[in-house]
Every structure is written in C-alpha cells, then in structure tokens.
Design an enzyme around this catalytic site. Structure first.
Site, PDB file in Angstrom:
ATOM      1  N   ASN A  10       0.874  -1.174   0.000  1.00 44.32           N
ATOM      2  CA  ASN A  10       0.000   0.000   0.000  1.00 44.32           C
ATOM      3  C   ASN A  10       0.908   1.219   0.000  1.00 44.32           C
ATOM      4  O   ASN A  10       1.481   1.560   1.033  1.00 44.32           O
ATOM      5  CB  ASN A  10      -0.890  -0.041   1.252  1.00 44.32           C
ATOM      6  N   TRP A  11       1.023   1.846  -1.153  1.00 45.00           N
ATOM      7  CA  TRP A  11       1.973   2.965  -1.275  1.00 45.00           C
ATOM      8  C   TRP A  11       1.437   4.266  -0.683  1.00 45.00           C
ATOM      9  O   TRP A  11       2.153   5.255  -0.612  1.00 45.00           O
ATOM     10  CB  TRP A  11       2.355   3.159  -2.744  1.00 45.00           C
ATOM     11  N   LYS A  12       0.169   4.280  -0.320  1.00 45.22           N
ATOM     12  CA  LYS A  12      -0.464   5.478   0.255  1.00 45.22           C
ATOM     13  C   LYS A  12      -0.191   6.693  -0.635  1.00 45.22           C
ATOM     14  O   LYS A  12      -0.110   6.547  -1.858  1.00 45.22           O
ATOM     15  CB  LYS A  12       0.028   5.688   1.701  1.00 45.22           C
ATOM     16  N   HIS A  97      -9.404   1.418   4.485  1.00 47.26           N
ATOM     17  CA  HIS A  97      -8.163   1.536   5.262  1.00 47.26           C
ATOM     18  C   HIS A  97      -8.410   2.445   6.467  1.00 47.26           C
ATOM     19  O   HIS A  97      -9.186   3.394   6.392  1.00 47.26           O
ATOM     20  CB  HIS A  97      -7.051   2.116   4.380  1.00 47.26           C
ATOM     21  N   GLU A  99      -6.778   4.779   7.667  1.00 36.98           N
ATOM     22  CA  GLU A  99      -6.549   6.210   7.419  1.00 36.98           C
ATOM     23  C   GLU A  99      -7.764   6.844   6.756  1.00 36.98           C
ATOM     24  O   GLU A  99      -8.076   8.011   6.977  1.00 36.98           O
ATOM     25  CB  GLU A  99      -5.280   6.391   6.563  1.00 36.98           C
ATOM     26  N   GLU A 169      -5.485  -4.819  10.347  1.00 39.44           N
ATOM     27  CA  GLU A 169      -4.433  -3.855  10.639  1.00 39.44           C
ATOM     28  C   GLU A 169      -4.743  -3.118  11.940  1.00 39.44           C
ATOM     29  O   GLU A 169      -5.529  -2.169  11.945  1.00 39.44           O
ATOM     30  CB  GLU A 169      -4.339  -2.832   9.504  1.00 39.44           C
ATOM     31  N   GLY A 235       2.867  -1.052   4.271  1.00 37.71           N
ATOM     32  CA  GLY A 235       3.018   0.369   3.975  1.00 37.71           C
ATOM     33  C   GLY A 235       4.476   0.712   3.766  1.00 37.71           C
ATOM     34  O   GLY A 235       5.045   0.516   2.692  1.00 37.71           O
ATOM     35  N   GLY A 236       5.119   1.222   4.809  1.00 40.33           N
ATOM     36  CA  GLY A 236       6.488   1.723   4.723  1.00 40.33           C
ATOM     37  C   GLY A 236       7.469   0.806   4.019  1.00 40.33           C
ATOM     38  O   GLY A 236       8.236   1.244   3.142  1.00 40.33           O
TER      39      GLY A 236
HETATM   40  P1  PGA Z   1       2.849   0.203   7.663  1.00 44.74           P
HETATM   41  O1  PGA Z   1       1.411   0.442   7.000  1.00 44.74           O
HETATM   42  O2  PGA Z   1       3.375  -1.087   7.068  1.00 44.74           O
HETATM   43  O3  PGA Z   1       3.654   1.385   7.253  1.00 44.74           O
HETATM   44  O4  PGA Z   1       2.645   0.111   9.124  1.00 44.74           O
HETATM   45  C1  PGA Z   1       0.520  -0.632   6.771  1.00 44.74           C
HETATM   46  C2  PGA Z   1      -0.766  -0.103   6.177  1.00 44.74           C
HETATM   47  O5  PGA Z   1      -1.230   0.958   6.587  1.00 44.74           O
HETATM   48  O6  PGA Z   1      -1.359  -0.736   5.270  1.00 44.74           O
END
Ligand code: PGA
Length: 254
Positions: A10-12, A97, A99, A169, A235-236
């Site tokens: 997930n590149w956000k 998600h 967020e 998550e 994510g990261g």
């Molecule tokens: P993260 O994010 O690996 O940076 O904790 C995961 C996500 O939000 O899908």
C-alpha cells in the site's frame, strides 16, 4: 484456513508517476523468481495506476487501487469509479483503510457500498479492519472487529468471498514501528476466521486474511508462519524494491 499467501504494498500518498514507474520496473525483476509461489500486488496512487499496469503487464505482480466510489459515475468530486479502474486493468482495490476511516469519514456502511461496487466491476476488494489502541486497551478488540466485519460484509455472499481479502491492521501498529507480536496477531486472526466461518460457512475458511502494521523483512517470516495469517498489507516497507522483495521472500521462506 486459507493457505494461499498474498502480500500487497500500500503505497499510500507516496511516489510520483516517474517514481512509481521505477519501483515497478525494479519489482518486476526482483519478484519474477517468485512467480507461482505467492500472490503479490502493488497499490499506487490513482495517477500512477496506468503506468503500473503498463510496466507490470505479463509479470507476476498485480496492481491495485487505494479506493473506489460506490456510484457508477456522477457528481462526486475527487472520487474514482469502478469502471475507471476496470478500464485501465486494475485487479485489486483497498477499501476501508484505517486512514480513510480516521481522516475521511469512512464507515462500515460506506465500506460495504464500495465493496459492492468493486465486485460489480470485477475488482477484488482488500477490506481493512482494525482496532485503535484505546479499543485494544479497553478490551473491546473483538467486538470492534466483529462490527466492522459484519457491517462491511453485509449482504455479501459466500461466493463473493472468493474474491475478497481481509486485511487486519491494528491501528496502533500502522506506521508506528510497533508490530503486534505473532501470537497476538494470530489470536486476533483466529477470531476473524471464526467470524468469517460463522457468516459464510466453509467459504470463510478460504478467505485470505492479511496482517498489516509495521510488517517488515525482519518479521514477515514469523508473522506469516502463523496458521491464520495469510500474508500482509505493507506500507512503509513496500516503498523500496529491496525491502519489499526481502519481506516477500522471507514471508514465504524463499
Ligand atoms: P505500515 O502500514 O506497514 O507502514 O505500518 C501498513 C498499512 O497501513 O497498510
């Protein structure tokens, strides 16, 4: 339990189209040896989706979007429709998600509407659920997840579940470097699995349930080794080819 392993990045809101192209080119090469061993996808922003699809055509890396609107089209400034995603060859779409729940007013009802739209356009939803730190400390994790699962998946059929991935998550683990311990994650995944089986019978056992929240190359193996953890939403660690590749390789013991 599902034993197909699925790991998605997930590149956000990261990577310009040029940066996304470079990352896709690198992943196409580095992940090629894992073809047939694991399902892998990247989920860039809308402006990079077409490029990602183009670069990854014919490879074993699939492409997903990060959101979809429930309407076919219309006056919904800033949103994107299923037809638009389907037309450019996107296969997956992340829905709900944390967020989006936290910053953009996403609810279980809107998650449900987006899932239905995705299925209508033959896109495979990756449906995110998870509790906050306050909810975990308050001892209500399972009831929060139960509500998110039953609300988000209302009116969804057992047959539809073959195309749906759940991403568990814990909100307190996202981007914080704090990972749920493998045992803690497994315990929650087992609860999610039980709920899916209650709702969908045997089909619930086949649903891929990813873990997400600070998964990295150093901990992907021990998390994915757990019985009910069928991969990850990353994510990261998905923003660099070497870390994402190492995470996937370690995750499947390659
Ligand atoms: P993260 O994010 O690996 O940076 O904790 C995961 C996500 O939000 O899908």
């Amino acid at each position: 339990m599902a034993r197909k392993i699925f790991i998605a990045g997930n590149w956000k809101m990261n990577k310009t189209a040029a940066e996304a192209k470079a990352l896709c080119e690198a992943l196409k090469e580095s992940l090629a040896p894992l073809a047939g061993k694991v399902e892998v996808a990247v989920c860039p922003t809308f402006t990079s989706l077409a490029t990602a699809v183009e670069v990854l055509k014919g490879s074993n890396v699939k492409v997903g979007a990060q959101n979809i609107h429930w309407a076919d089209n219309g006056a919904f400034t800033g949103e994107i429709s299923g037809a638009m995603l389907q037309e450019i060859g996107v296969e997956y779409v992340i829905i709900g998600h944390s967020e989006r729940r936290q910053y953009f007013g996403e609810t279980d009802a809107t998650v449900n509407a987006r899932i239905k739209a995705a299925l209508k356009y033959a896109l495979k939803p990756i449906v995110c659920i998870g509790e906050t730190l306050e909810e975990r400390e308050g001892g209500i994790t399972n009831s929060v997840l139960d509500k998110q699962i039953r609300g988000g998946l209302a009116d969804i059929t057992a047959a539809d579940m073959a195309n749906i991935t759940i991403a568990y998550e814990p909100v307190w683990a996202i981007g914080t470097g704090k990972t749920a311990t493998p045992d803690m994650a497994q315990e929650t995944h087992a609860f999610i699995r039980k709920t899916l089986v209650e709702m969908f019978g045997e089909a619930g056992n086949e649903v891929v349930v990813q873990y997400g929240g600070s998964m990295k190359p150093e901990n992907s193996a021990e998390l994915i080794a757990k019985e009910d953890i069928d991969g990850g939403l990353i994510g990261g660690a998905a923003l660099k080819a070497d870390s994402f590749t190492a995470l996937v390789k370690n995750g499947i013991g390659a």
